[in-house]
Motif scaffolding. Structure first.
Motif, mmCIF file in Angstrom:
data_model
loop_
_atom_site.group_PDB
_atom_site.id
_atom_site.type_symbol
_atom_site.label_atom_id
_atom_site.label_comp_id
_atom_site.label_asym_id
_atom_site.label_seq_id
_atom_site.Cartn_x
_atom_site.Cartn_y
_atom_site.Cartn_z
ATOM 1 N N LEU A 95 45.951 14.807 58.437
ATOM 2 C CA LEU A 95 44.720 15.242 57.695
ATOM 3 C C LEU A 95 44.597 14.980 56.410
ATOM 4 O O LEU A 95 45.786 14.914 55.678
ATOM 5 C CB LEU A 95 44.366 16.776 57.846
ATOM 6 C CG LEU A 95 44.384 17.630 59.194
ATOM 7 C CD1 LEU A 95 44.095 19.021 59.223
ATOM 8 C CD2 LEU A 95 43.034 16.780 60.080
ATOM 9 N N THR A 96 43.410 14.771 55.791
ATOM 10 C CA THR A 96 43.499 14.481 54.331
ATOM 11 C C THR A 96 43.572 15.631 53.648
ATOM 12 O O THR A 96 43.449 16.838 54.064
ATOM 13 C CB THR A 96 41.908 13.668 53.858
ATOM 14 O OG1 THR A 96 40.807 14.570 54.267
ATOM 15 C CG2 THR A 96 41.744 12.486 54.798
ATOM 16 N N MET A 97 43.720 15.592 52.270
ATOM 17 C CA MET A 97 43.847 16.797 51.343
ATOM 18 C C MET A 97 42.502 17.348 51.483
ATOM 19 O O MET A 97 42.640 18.843 51.318
ATOM 20 C CB MET A 97 44.281 16.360 50.027
ATOM 21 C CG MET A 97 45.778 15.965 49.836
ATOM 22 S SD MET A 97 46.400 15.712 48.143
ATOM 23 C CE MET A 97 47.617 14.327 48.545
ATOM 24 N N GLU A 98 41.296 16.881 51.311
ATOM 25 C CA GLU A 98 40.094 17.444 51.423
ATOM 26 C C GLU A 98 40.016 18.029 52.742
ATOM 27 O O GLU A 98 39.313 19.081 52.674
ATOM 28 C CB GLU A 98 39.050 16.059 51.341
ATOM 29 C CG GLU A 98 37.640 16.787 51.225
ATOM 30 C CD GLU A 98 36.585 15.622 50.911
ATOM 31 O OE1 GLU A 98 35.301 15.978 51.052
ATOM 32 O OE2 GLU A 98 37.097 14.619 50.398
ATOM 33 N N GLU A 99 40.277 17.550 53.788
ATOM 34 C CA GLU A 99 40.162 18.322 55.133
ATOM 35 C C GLU A 99 41.025 19.676 54.948
ATOM 36 O O GLU A 99 40.607 20.651 55.409
ATOM 37 C CB GLU A 99 40.644 17.251 56.349
ATOM 38 C CG GLU A 99 39.660 16.236 56.415
ATOM 39 C CD GLU A 99 40.096 15.200 57.535
ATOM 40 O OE1 GLU A 99 39.315 14.315 58.351
ATOM 41 O OE2 GLU A 99 41.358 15.050 57.342
ATOM 42 N N TYR A 159 41.595 25.800 54.542
ATOM 43 C CA TYR A 159 42.221 27.025 53.451
ATOM 44 C C TYR A 159 41.134 27.384 52.564
ATOM 45 O O TYR A 159 41.347 28.211 51.736
ATOM 46 C CB TYR A 159 43.393 26.341 52.792
ATOM 47 C CG TYR A 159 44.768 26.370 53.674
ATOM 48 C CD1 TYR A 159 45.223 27.477 53.897
ATOM 49 C CD2 TYR A 159 45.059 25.098 54.103
ATOM 50 C CE1 TYR A 159 46.509 27.417 54.656
ATOM 51 C CE2 TYR A 159 46.441 24.872 54.875
ATOM 52 C CZ TYR A 159 47.051 26.319 55.216
ATOM 53 O OH TYR A 159 48.066 25.900 55.962
ATOM 54 N N GLY A 160 40.008 26.788 52.244
ATOM 55 C CA GLY A 160 38.910 27.269 51.418
ATOM 56 C C GLY A 160 39.488 27.011 50.006
ATOM 57 O O GLY A 160 39.082 27.915 48.941
ATOM 58 N N ILE A 161 40.013 26.039 49.683
ATOM 59 C CA ILE A 161 40.530 25.473 48.231
ATOM 60 C C ILE A 161 40.167 23.917 47.982
ATOM 61 O O ILE A 161 39.795 23.375 48.924
ATOM 62 C CB ILE A 161 42.055 25.869 48.170
ATOM 63 C CG1 ILE A 161 42.808 24.961 49.003
ATOM 64 C CG2 ILE A 161 42.555 27.284 48.411
ATOM 65 C CD1 ILE A 161 44.467 25.111 49.139
#
Length: 80
Positions: free
Chosen positions: A48-52, A57-59
């Motif tokens: 997964l990408t960091m955005e995904e 996690y809602g961050i």
């Protein structure tokens, strides 16, 4: 400057060293908290990408990046 004998490849020793480093890495990952293990799993196993991951996690993406950096530093010091 290294002598000729220092430049010779040692495949058996190199493989043994890699195996030892992998074992140390596995142990270090096992000692992480569940969230750290999950974060690494999502990033590298789940690809997964960091955005995904941030959405899960809602961050923010930046927060994910910082957490991964801290994990890498911690694992790096455990392996070397």
């Amino acid at each position: 400057m290294p002598s000729g004998s220092d430049c010779v490849r040692r495949p058996v020793e190199d493989a043994a060293l890699r195996n030892l480093q992998l074992e140390n890495l596995r142990k270090a990952i096992a000692e992480l908290d569940v969230q750290g293990q999950n974060l690494l799993s999502l990033r590298y196993s789940g690809e997964l990408t960091m955005e995904e991951i941030g959405q899960i996690y809602g961050i923010s993406k930046m927060a994910v990046s910082k957490r991964l950096k801290k994990l890498h530093e911690k694992l790096g010091s455990s392996v070397s």
